[in-house]
Scaffold this motif. Sequence first.
Motif, PDB file in Angstrom:
ATOM      1  N   LYS A 296       0.481  -1.381   0.409  1.00  0.00           N
ATOM      2  CA  LYS A 296       0.099   0.466  -0.430  1.00  0.00           C
ATOM      3  C   LYS A 296       0.827   0.886  -0.133  1.00  0.00           C
ATOM      4  CE  LYS A 296      -4.389  -1.551   2.641  1.00  0.00           C
ATOM      5  NZ  LYS A 296      -4.721  -1.787   3.841  1.00  0.00           N
TER       6      LYS A 296
ATOM      7  N   VAL B 190       2.633   1.084  -3.476  1.00  0.00           N
ATOM      8  CA  VAL B 190       1.334   1.854  -4.008  1.00  0.00           C
ATOM      9  C   VAL B 190       1.529   3.332  -4.218  1.00  0.00           C
ATOM     10  CG1 VAL B 190      -1.321   2.141  -5.324  1.00  0.00           C
ATOM     11  CG2 VAL B 190      -0.189   0.452  -4.871  1.00  0.00           C
TER      12      VAL B 190
ATOM     13  N   SER C  54      -1.385  -6.827  -4.170  1.00  0.00           N
ATOM     14  CA  SER C  54      -0.187  -6.713  -5.035  1.00  0.00           C
ATOM     15  C   SER C  54      -1.134  -7.178  -6.883  1.00  0.00           C
ATOM     16  CB  SER C  54       0.823  -7.731  -4.673  1.00  0.00           C
ATOM     17  OG  SER C  54       1.842  -6.908  -5.630  1.00  0.00           O
TER      18      SER C  54
ATOM     19  N   THR D  16      -4.047  -6.346  -7.808  1.00  0.00           N
ATOM     20  CA  THR D  16      -5.091  -5.921  -8.215  1.00  0.00           C
ATOM     21  C   THR D  16      -4.366  -4.391  -8.129  1.00  0.00           C
ATOM     22  OG1 THR D  16      -6.088  -5.136  -5.710  1.00  0.00           O
ATOM     23  CG2 THR D  16      -6.248  -7.199  -6.291  1.00  0.00           C
ATOM     24  N   GLN D  17      -3.681  -4.157  -7.769  1.00  0.00           N
ATOM     25  CA  GLN D  17      -2.792  -2.710  -7.862  1.00  0.00           C
ATOM     26  C   GLN D  17      -1.949  -2.763  -9.023  1.00  0.00           C
ATOM     27  OE1 GLN D  17      -3.373  -0.601  -5.538  1.00  0.00           O
ATOM     28  NE2 GLN D  17      -5.260  -2.245  -5.213  1.00  0.00           N
TER      29      GLN D  17
END
Length: 127
Positions: free
Chosen positions: A38, A41, A73, A75-76
């Motif tokens: 997070k 990102v 990870s 999904t990001q």
Amino acid sequence: MDLKDKHIIKGEIADYYLEDGILVSLSKNPRRTVDSIKKNVALVKEITNNKPIPLLIYLSNSPVPDRETREFSTTQLPIIYTAMAMVSKPGLSKFIMNILFSLKKPPIPMKSFTDDKKAKEWLKQYL
């Protein structure tokens, strides 16, 4: 790789710099967690002004993250990157790809390289 002229942005799991519209990541080796991903990102979005761009990542030998971290990870990736070229010693990136995407296709174009010049050439189509 000569870094003395680069503006390096330091992160917890990687250091970054921009080069010819490509984000270059110098991977570090702490274990990835949902929290560290997070933070990373957020850092990448700051560097790229919230615009997905191609990533050239120099992989390091880091511990395999747990399942929750791997899924988060994944999904990001499409949020921050248009494509990813992984540069490593032979075998390492293939091993990582197998761990992360053994059951489903990567969410963005990905390719592994041992030569960073070839990796940059491949990424240019995603600029």
